[in-house]
Scaffold this motif. Sequence first.
Motif, PDB file in Angstrom:
ATOM      1  N   LYS A 132     130.671  81.102 113.300  1.00 58.39           N
ATOM      2  CA  LYS A 132     129.434  80.599 112.727  1.00 58.39           C
ATOM      3  C   LYS A 132     128.891  81.688 111.813  1.00 58.39           C
ATOM      4  N   VAL A 133     128.643  81.331 110.543  1.00 58.62           N
ATOM      5  CA  VAL A 133     128.104  82.283 109.577  1.00 58.62           C
ATOM      6  C   VAL A 133     126.714  81.831 109.162  1.00 58.62           C
ATOM      7  N   SER A 134     125.725  82.668 109.398  1.00 58.45           N
ATOM      8  CA  SER A 134     124.356  82.334 109.005  1.00 58.45           C
ATOM      9  C   SER A 134     123.520  83.609 109.007  1.00 58.45           C
ATOM     10  N   PHE A 135     122.516  83.635 108.146  1.00 56.94           N
ATOM     11  CA  PHE A 135     121.585  84.761 108.135  1.00 56.94           C
ATOM     12  C   PHE A 135     120.163  84.280 108.436  1.00 56.94           C
ATOM     13  N   HIS A 136     120.077  83.086 109.038  1.00 59.03           N
ATOM     14  CA  HIS A 136     118.787  82.552 109.452  1.00 59.03           C
ATOM     15  C   HIS A 136     118.574  82.835 110.936  1.00 59.03           C
ATOM     16  N   PRO A 137     117.438  83.411 111.293  1.00 56.44           N
ATOM     17  CA  PRO A 137     117.178  83.761 112.693  1.00 56.44           C
ATOM     18  C   PRO A 137     117.342  82.602 113.669  1.00 56.44           C
ATOM     19  N   LYS A 138     117.114  81.382 113.220  1.00 55.30           N
ATOM     20  CA  LYS A 138     117.205  80.233 114.132  1.00 55.30           C
ATOM     21  C   LYS A 138     118.624  80.014 114.647  1.00 55.30           C
ATOM     22  N   ASP A 139     119.623  80.572 113.951  1.00 55.34           N
ATOM     23  CA  ASP A 139     121.015  80.371 114.332  1.00 55.34           C
ATOM     24  C   ASP A 139     121.564  81.490 115.209  1.00 55.34           C
ATOM     25  N   LYS A 140     120.696  82.402 115.636  1.00 57.88           N
ATOM     26  CA  LYS A 140     121.139  83.572 116.398  1.00 57.88           C
ATOM     27  C   LYS A 140     121.916  83.188 117.651  1.00 57.88           C
ATOM     28  N   GLU A 141     121.365  82.338 118.476  1.00 55.14           N
ATOM     29  CA  GLU A 141     122.011  82.005 119.743  1.00 55.14           C
ATOM     30  C   GLU A 141     123.337  81.297 119.524  1.00 55.14           C
ATOM     31  N   GLU A 142     123.375  80.400 118.540  1.00 50.96           N
ATOM     32  CA  GLU A 142     124.625  79.699 118.246  1.00 50.96           C
ATOM     33  C   GLU A 142     125.689  80.672 117.764  1.00 50.96           C
ATOM     34  N   MET A 143     125.304  81.647 116.935  1.00 55.46           N
ATOM     35  CA  MET A 143     126.268  82.637 116.466  1.00 55.46           C
ATOM     36  C   MET A 143     126.784  83.491 117.614  1.00 55.46           C
ATOM     37  N   TYR A 144     125.893  83.910 118.501  1.00 56.56           N
ATOM     38  CA  TYR A 144     126.331  84.710 119.644  1.00 56.56           C
ATOM     39  C   TYR A 144     127.304  83.911 120.512  1.00 56.56           C
ATOM     40  N   GLN A 145     126.983  82.640 120.741  1.00 59.30           N
ATOM     41  CA  GLN A 145     127.841  81.806 121.582  1.00 59.30           C
ATOM     42  C   GLN A 145     129.199  81.573 120.927  1.00 59.30           C
ATOM     43  N   THR A 146     129.177  81.241 119.639  1.00 56.03           N
ATOM     44  CA  THR A 146     130.422  80.931 118.936  1.00 56.03           C
ATOM     45  C   THR A 146     131.241  82.184 118.659  1.00 56.03           C
ATOM     46  N   ASN A 194     126.690 101.071 113.568  1.00 48.03           N
ATOM     47  CA  ASN A 194     125.710 101.991 114.144  1.00 48.03           C
ATOM     48  C   ASN A 194     124.622 101.181 114.824  1.00 48.03           C
ATOM     49  N   SER A 195     124.630 101.192 116.140  1.00 47.13           N
ATOM     50  CA  SER A 195     123.692 100.369 116.908  1.00 47.13           C
ATOM     51  C   SER A 195     122.247 100.809 116.746  1.00 47.13           C
ATOM     52  N   LYS A 196     122.009 101.999 116.183  1.00 51.84           N
ATOM     53  CA  LYS A 196     120.644 102.484 115.993  1.00 51.84           C
ATOM     54  C   LYS A 196     119.989 101.882 114.749  1.00 51.84           C
ATOM     55  N   LEU A 197     120.788 101.259 113.883  1.00 49.68           N
ATOM     56  CA  LEU A 197     120.264 100.638 112.676  1.00 49.68           C
ATOM     57  C   LEU A 197     119.959  99.167 112.914  1.00 49.68           C
ATOM     58  N   GLU A 198     119.095  98.617 112.071  1.00 48.61           N
ATOM     59  CA  GLU A 198     118.801  97.188 112.147  1.00 48.61           C
ATOM     60  C   GLU A 198     119.944  96.393 111.515  1.00 48.61           C
ATOM     61  N   HIS A 199     120.325  95.285 112.159  1.00 41.32           N
ATOM     62  CA  HIS A 199     121.405  94.448 111.650  1.00 41.32           C
ATOM     63  C   HIS A 199     121.017  92.982 111.770  1.00 41.32           C
ATOM     64  N   SER A 200     121.664  92.165 110.972  1.00 41.69           N
ATOM     65  CA  SER A 200     121.489  90.722 111.112  1.00 41.69           C
ATOM     66  C   SER A 200     122.176  90.272 112.401  1.00 41.69           C
ATOM     67  N   ALA A 201     121.757  89.123 112.896  1.00 38.68           N
ATOM     68  CA  ALA A 201     122.394  88.571 114.093  1.00 38.68           C
ATOM     69  C   ALA A 201     123.872  88.300 113.828  1.00 38.68           C
ATOM     70  N   TYR A 202     124.191  87.920 112.593  1.00 36.47           N
ATOM     71  CA  TYR A 202     125.592  87.672 112.239  1.00 36.47           C
ATOM     72  C   TYR A 202     126.410  88.951 112.367  1.00 36.47           C
ATOM     73  N   ALA A 203     125.905  90.056 111.818  1.00 40.04           N
ATOM     74  CA  ALA A 203     126.618  91.323 111.902  1.00 40.04           C
ATOM     75  C   ALA A 203     126.817  91.737 113.353  1.00 40.04           C
ATOM     76  N   LYS A 204     125.795  91.583 114.167  1.00 37.67           N
ATOM     77  CA  LYS A 204     125.909  91.931 115.582  1.00 37.67           C
ATOM     78  C   LYS A 204     126.972  91.067 116.260  1.00 37.67           C
ATOM     79  N   SER A 205     126.964  89.775 115.941  1.00 40.08           N
ATOM     80  CA  SER A 205     127.916  88.874 116.595  1.00 40.08           C
ATOM     81  C   SER A 205     129.353  89.230 116.242  1.00 40.08           C
ATOM     82  N   LYS A 206     129.606  89.618 114.992  1.00 39.31           N
ATOM     83  CA  LYS A 206     130.964  89.983 114.601  1.00 39.31           C
ATOM     84  C   LYS A 206     131.358  91.338 115.191  1.00 39.31           C
ATOM     85  N   HIS A 207     130.398  92.252 115.295  1.00 34.34           N
ATOM     86  CA  HIS A 207     130.682  93.557 115.899  1.00 34.34           C
ATOM     87  C   HIS A 207     131.095  93.386 117.354  1.00 34.34           C
ATOM     88  N   PHE A 208     130.311  92.636 118.114  1.00 36.41           N
ATOM     89  CA  PHE A 208     130.633  92.481 119.530  1.00 36.41           C
ATOM     90  C   PHE A 208     131.896  91.650 119.738  1.00 36.41           C
TER      91      PHE A 208
END
Length: 333
Positions: free
Chosen positions: A86-100, A145-159
């Motif tokens: 799931k690719v999105s930069f809208h905060p509303k899609d955070k949970e779906e991106m984490y799940q997918t 770098n976990s100390k920096l701010e990231h989009s939910a998408y970036a976090k989801s791909k990192h994890f």
Amino acid sequence: MVLVTGATGILGRVIVLDLLKQGKTVRATKRPSSNVEEVRKSFAFYTEQPDYYFDKIEWVDCDFEDIHSLEAAVKGISEVYHCAAKVSFHPKDKEEMYQTNIEGTKQLLYACQNSSVTKFCFISSIAVLDGVNDVGEMDEDSDFNSKLEHSAYAKSKHFAEMEVWRASAEGLKVVIVNPGVIIGSGNWNSSSGELFEKLQKTPFSFSGSTSYVDVRDVSKIAVTLMDQEVFDQRFILVSEAKKISEVASFVRENTGLGTVKVLSNSILKIGVFLNAILGWAFPIFRLMNKVNIEALTSNNKISNKKIINQLDYQFIPVMESLKFHLSNYTKKS
């Protein structure tokens, strides 16, 4: 047999086609609601025998939240290309991106355990990169770098990457590729496929730049790395960086629209302020957050030297890529 997840996506479909052209047997995952006939039509952009290759695909409905569904998908499979995301930069899609992106990858890798799968290619993103090397470029050592701010998408791909490296440590042969913004044909209403429509609809642009890559390059490189058994490494896949406004103007001018107006950073800062005080009430302002604005105004340099040296590869220039896929877009109806 090869499994390609996310096979109806802009990249997955091209990987499927390239594998079929090699004479490989391909199983492709999709959702029950996926429009596979749209994939058949898009094959005509890449081959003179679209029906011949499309009819060779073994389609399978797959639920990434159901381990039994995934175990059935990998049965008899020797190698996996994991494109589903799931690719999105809208905060509303955070949970779906984490799940997918995270849980889906984790479940797929669990299914690969004790199966016939020996090779695994994961499609990540340059969004996970942080920091620069001695010459001021991001490269494969630019770790998240976990100390920096990231989009939910970036976090989801990192994890998700962390799950892949875990599987690598347990013996699975893996390679990770990190594409820039993928330019491709088909899947026009989702993910990177929306690029041309969004640029057409938006008369303004931003001061930053981003790195682009043609879908044909990403597919060819991913397949080559797997065939040559280049594992336990990551590779950045970008052709070159272009100003966001340059790409937007090219698309609009070549579809009969006017050039774009570049929004000043001061206007964008007002957007961040509006997000802070009105984002709860007006969803449109939630896109105007600090992380997104920084991405639209930055001019990071990203190195593609590693993959060029590894494969002696020559990328399709961005403007050539845009011409090819924009032509397909204008003919899509």
